[in-house]
Design an enzyme around this catalytic site. Structure first.
Site, PDB file in Angstrom:
ATOM      1  N   ARG A  58       0.877  -1.176   0.000  1.00  0.00           N
ATOM      2  CA  ARG A  58       0.000   0.000   0.000  1.00  0.00           C
ATOM      3  C   ARG A  58       0.909   1.218   0.000  1.00  0.00           C
ATOM      4  O   ARG A  58       1.788   1.335   0.848  1.00  0.00           O
ATOM      5  CB  ARG A  58      -0.877  -0.039   1.256  1.00  0.00           C
ATOM      6  CG  ARG A  58      -1.725   1.187   1.503  1.00  0.00           C
ATOM      7  CD  ARG A  58      -2.884   1.204   0.517  1.00  0.00           C
ATOM      8  NE  ARG A  58      -3.943   2.076   0.895  1.00  0.00           N
ATOM      9  CZ  ARG A  58      -3.911   3.394   0.817  1.00  0.00           C
ATOM     10  NH1 ARG A  58      -2.831   4.013   0.394  1.00  0.00           N
ATOM     11  NH2 ARG A  58      -4.969   4.108   1.160  1.00  0.00           N
ATOM     12  N   GLU A  66     -11.198   5.121  -5.770  1.00  0.00           N
ATOM     13  CA  GLU A  66     -11.612   3.721  -5.872  1.00  0.00           C
ATOM     14  C   GLU A  66     -11.891   3.377  -7.335  1.00  0.00           C
ATOM     15  O   GLU A  66     -12.149   4.264  -8.149  1.00  0.00           O
ATOM     16  CB  GLU A  66     -12.864   3.482  -5.022  1.00  0.00           C
ATOM     17  CG  GLU A  66     -12.661   3.740  -3.539  1.00  0.00           C
ATOM     18  CD  GLU A  66     -11.656   2.815  -2.895  1.00  0.00           C
ATOM     19  OE1 GLU A  66     -11.553   1.635  -3.304  1.00  0.00           O
ATOM     20  OE2 GLU A  66     -10.949   3.261  -1.975  1.00  0.00           O
ATOM     21  N   ARG A 104      -1.211  -5.523   4.358  1.00  0.00           N
ATOM     22  CA  ARG A 104      -0.421  -4.909   3.280  1.00  0.00           C
ATOM     23  C   ARG A 104       0.751  -4.139   3.877  1.00  0.00           C
ATOM     24  O   ARG A 104       0.599  -3.439   4.879  1.00  0.00           O
ATOM     25  CB  ARG A 104      -1.281  -3.943   2.462  1.00  0.00           C
ATOM     26  CG  ARG A 104      -2.475  -4.593   1.809  1.00  0.00           C
ATOM     27  CD  ARG A 104      -3.345  -3.596   1.099  1.00  0.00           C
ATOM     28  NE  ARG A 104      -3.927  -2.661   2.057  1.00  0.00           N
ATOM     29  CZ  ARG A 104      -4.820  -1.723   1.748  1.00  0.00           C
ATOM     30  NH1 ARG A 104      -5.233  -1.574   0.502  1.00  0.00           N
ATOM     31  NH2 ARG A 104      -5.303  -0.923   2.679  1.00  0.00           N
TER      32      ARG A 104
END
Length: 167
Positions: A58, A66, A104
């Site tokens: 990330r 998104e 992540r």
């Protein structure tokens, strides 16, 4: 389980691949790895291959639109153009790296000593500075410049931040 395997490998192999130009003055404050980017999930998340182990990364300091949001596809494509198939350097805070609640790794990603993909996403106006998790003045300034110049998503009259879109 995957996180513990990653940590095990990072502890034993991580220090063997740190390029001199990225070495920290204090080796315990960051983890530096070379990985090959094998996938781009969206404008702020990629998948890398560390030896034979896949790691989801990330991008630190930013939040991209998104996939179903305006500029979501454009943001993903930009990150893909910048990173896919390349060997990059990850810099993650902490001796063992920094991970989010989804497992992540949170990191800055560099294609070379001067090009940070996290910053490039802000410069092109395809991500927001994620102020909830970052107090970086440099990242705030990059977002302000893109906004002022109406670059990328800032060309939209009413851009909606991803954290509001997710609600």
């Amino acid at each position: 389980m995957q996180k513990s395997i990653i940590l095990f490998i990072l502890l034993f192999l991580g220090n063997t691949i740190i390029p001199a130009s990225f070495q920290s003055t204090s080796p315990t404050d960051q983890l530096i790895l070379k990985v090959k980017i094998i996938g781009v999930k969206d404008g702020d998340t990629v998948e890398g291959l560390y030896y034979q182990l896949p790691i989801v990364i990330r991008l630190e300091h930013i939040d991209a639109p998104e996939k179903k949001q305006a500029f979501g596809t454009v943001s993903k494509k930009k990150l893909s153009d910048l990173a896919f198939g390349k060997t990059v350097t990850l810099i993650s805070k902490g001796k063992k790296g920094n991970f989010d609640r989804n497992g992540r790794m949170i990191a800055e990603i560099y294609t070379n000593e001067k090009t940070c993909l996290n910053k490039e996403m802000l410069k092109t106006g395809l991500a927001w500075h994620y102020k909830k998790y970052s107090t970086s003045a440099e990242y705030a300034q990059l977002e302000n410049t893109a906004h002022k110049n109406r670059v990328g998503l800032w060309a939209d009259k009413n851009p909606i931040a991803p954290w509001n879109f997710r609600k």
